[in-house]
Design a protein around this motif. Structure first.
Motif, PDB file in Angstrom:
ATOM      1  N   PHE A 257       0.903  -1.134   0.025  1.00 28.03           N
ATOM      2  CA  PHE A 257       0.003   0.027   0.119  1.00 28.03           C
ATOM      3  C   PHE A 257       0.850   1.278  -0.021  1.00 28.03           C
ATOM      4  N   GLY A 258       1.881   1.176   0.833  1.00 22.21           N
ATOM      5  CA  GLY A 258       2.605   2.397   0.858  1.00 22.21           C
ATOM      6  C   GLY A 258       3.624   2.702  -0.262  1.00 22.21           C
ATOM      7  N   VAL A 259       3.955   1.561  -1.014  1.00 22.20           N
ATOM      8  CA  VAL A 259       4.576   1.777  -2.398  1.00 22.20           C
ATOM      9  C   VAL A 259       3.653   2.187  -3.327  1.00 22.20           C
ATOM     10  N   ALA A 260       2.288   1.717  -3.301  1.00 25.50           N
ATOM     11  CA  ALA A 260       1.449   2.430  -4.457  1.00 25.50           C
ATOM     12  C   ALA A 260       1.205   3.738  -4.044  1.00 25.50           C
ATOM     13  N   LEU A 261       0.928   3.965  -2.972  1.00 24.74           N
ATOM     14  CA  LEU A 261       0.737   5.545  -2.466  1.00 24.74           C
ATOM     15  C   LEU A 261       1.976   6.399  -2.934  1.00 24.74           C
ATOM     16  N   LEU A 262       3.390   6.007  -2.859  1.00 29.95           N
ATOM     17  CA  LEU A 262       4.237   6.661  -3.207  1.00 29.95           C
ATOM     18  C   LEU A 262       4.512   6.752  -4.598  1.00 29.95           C
ATOM     19  N   TYR A 263       4.273   5.787  -5.618  1.00 35.69           N
ATOM     20  CA  TYR A 263       4.488   5.798  -6.872  1.00 35.69           C
ATOM     21  C   TYR A 263       3.141   6.662  -7.614  1.00 35.69           C
ATOM     22  N   SER A 264       2.176   6.529  -7.164  1.00 34.87           N
ATOM     23  CA  SER A 264       0.855   7.235  -7.726  1.00 34.87           C
ATOM     24  C   SER A 264       0.897   8.696  -7.226  1.00 34.87           C
TER      25      SER A 264
END
Length: 569
Positions: A257-264
């Motif tokens: 979830f954190g990576v998804a938030l970071l990349y988007s």
């Protein structure tokens, strides 16, 4: 306040209403003063209740109701803990991986260095069905940053920066498990996460001072970050009963979830606000998380000041056969000679290789090969991570349900989860290897691989707690010490194969090597693996592994019979 009257089953927040309703019935038979107090708690006069089932948990009977109001007291302490770990895992990777998305805006365009050398440009000119979806979009990394705000690093230097946080990440893994058993998860996990956050704030300054200073900060981030996961696994053994482990360990998917938030969001921030904004924003969020962790987290049910007595008793009774608060001597020889432990380690090596490859290289791959601009590359890199987090949360509950009903053995459940994780991920790597310039096929492979990769929360990670709850943190420390090597060897390999050669052929080699890394270990685990409590879990105890496993199985069978009765009512 969260955790005061939590549901002993530790399920959804609404399930805590069971005990409240029993309390309500007593109040209704009491004085008018008590009835008034009852109304103030959110159960007004005339409220309708629908009695549904009788639940027997930890020797206490509760009557469920269809109450419309759900007071905050209904949230169990373990639910609060799940969210703290989920957000902590998210922040850990947002902070350490922020440079993966920011680096696209940090670095000057390198294409002019390789005139006459193939750089994958044929994909930029492909048709929409065979190539980049945003062929007509200008590949501008930022509207704010100019060349003066960027550095001149080639692919090899960029991958050194990305992978440097893993160079010493392995060093603190095993000490973390030992230190956590002495000082507790609250201190070790909290401080290591926050130290990584503070170091991240120094990256914008260090970038223009010295390449070696920046590398030193990244190395220190890895050193601090190495304490995180063994500390959390130690807490899992102290808090979570056997039949809830897959569900609770799904909180580790906060990483995805954190990576998804970071990349988007990070991709948009780099484009609109400049690459420095990524590090400043993560610093603020990390500070907010640490305050919440410090105020709400406690190392064990006995130390929690707001947990209900029923939930405390429920946890202690169900982990009594496998976990102890006593300081046991670490059975190093038994651990190092344990075949089940090493097989779990090997399978995690493969999934870690693929995971780190996807986490660190997805934006670069989509940007360099398929020609997507930073905004699109960031969003499309985020979507597989978000899907993976959702898959892990849903499937972990399914696996726990199967385990509770005794449909499969614990070893069978773990083998199934690990096989789904490894074999399907290997197939996904093969799909990406032969996707060529077809961005649709490449994204399909990435989606599939990231989705099943999150199943390691129900497979490898849960299996370590099954094998030895008392030494779960140390086991995870050893495993992460081994597999953290993939965090920097992967980027080095990518840098070597793609140096001045950003082509589909070069990336095909990367993906095929990854497929072999993840498939071979799982074949060995399917044949020889096991996930049962080991006798060395309690070196000084007279309770054998067979006795403990038998008692845990009786508990699961009792739970399954109770739930069957509920369904038949």
């Amino acid at each position: 306040m969260a955790g005061e009257t939590g549901d002993p089953r530790g399920g959804s927040p609404t399930s805590g209403i069971v005990r409240r309703y029993s309390h309500v019935r007593k109040l209704e038979n009491d004085s008018s003063r008590n009835r008034a107090r009852f109304a103030q708690q959110g159960f007004g006069k005339g409220q309708r209740y629908r009695e549904s089932t009788i639940a027997t948990v930890a020797g206490l009977q509760y009557r469920k109701s269809g109450c419309r109001a759900v007071p905050p007291e209904c949230v169990s302490a373990r639910t609060v803990l799940w969210w703290l770990v989920f957000t902590g895992a998210a922040m850990n990777h947002v902070i350490r991986m922020g440079i993966n998305i920011a680096i696209i805006g940090m670095v000057k365009d390198q294409s002019s260095k390789y005139e006459g050398i193939a750089t994958g440009s044929r994909c930029y000119n492909a048709t929409p069905t065979e190539g980049a979806a945003n062929n007509s979009t200008t590949r501008t990394s930022s509207l704010v940053d100019t060349d003066e705000d960027k550095v001149d690093w080639d692919e090899y230097q960029q991958n050194l920066v990305i992978g440097s946080s893993f160079w010493v990440y392995w060093i603190t893994q095993i000490p973390s498990g030992i230190i956590t058993r002495r000082y507790g998860t609250k201190l070790v996990f909290g401080l290591s996460n926050y130290a990584t956050c503070l170091l991240g704030l120094l990256i914008p300054f260090a970038t223009f001072q010295s390449f070696y200073l920046l590398m030193a900060i990244r190395v220190l981030q890895g050193l601090a970050g190495g304490f995180v996961w063994p500390a959390v696994h130690t807490m899992t053994g102290a808090w979570i009963p056997p039949n809830e482990r897959s569900k609770f360990i799904s909180s580790y998917t906060g990483v995805a979830f954190g990576v998804a938030l970071l990349y988007s969001v990070g991709g948009q921030m780099v484009y609109w606000l400049g690459w420095r904004s990524v590090f400043y924003a993560t610093g603020v969020l990390g500070t907010i998380w640490y305050l919440a962790w410090y105020l709400l987290m406690f190392d064990s049910p006995d130390k929690h000041p707001r947990i209900s007595e029923e939930e405390r008793r429920y946890i202690k009774e169900r982990i009594a056969n496998s976990h102890t608060q006593e300081k046991l001597p670490t059975p190093w020889k038994s651990i190092l000679l344990s075949v089940p432990v090493w097989l779990v380690f090997f399978t995690h090596w493969g999934t870690s290789w693929c995971s780190h490859l996807t986490l660190s290289q997805a934006p670069t791959y989509l940007y360099a090969i398929h020609g997507w601009n930073l905004q699109v590359a960031g969003v499309m890199s985020a979507f597989p991570q978000l899907l993976g987090s959702g898959c892990a949360i849903v499937l972990s509950r399914i696996f726990d349900k199967v385990l509770q009903k005794n449909t499969m053995s614990r070893t069978g459940i773990r083998k199934l989860a690990i096989a789904m994780c490894c074999l399907v991920q290997g197939a996904a790597m093969v799909i990406m290897a032969f996707s060529g310039c077809n961005s649709t096929v490449a994204m399909a492979g990435m989606l599939l691989g990231v989705c099943v990769q999150s199943l390691e929360t129900s497979g490898q990670l849960a299996s370590l707690v099954d094998i030895s709850p008392n030494f779960a943190g140390i086991l995870l420390g050893i495993m992460h010490a081994m597999t953290s090597v993939t965090g920097f060897t992967g980027p080095i390999l990518v840098g070597y194969l793609t140096q001045g050669n950003q082509t589909t052929r070069a990336w095909q080699k990367v993906f095929l090597i990854s497929a072999a890394m993840v498939v071979v270990p799982d074949i060995l685990h399917l044949v020889f693996g096991a996930s049962e409590l080991q006798p060395w879990n309690s070196p000084d105890s007279k309770v054998t592994d067979k006795t403990a496993n038998k008692e845990e199985l009786q508990e699961l069978n009792s739970t399954a019979r109770h739930e069957d009765d509920q369904e038949n009512m």
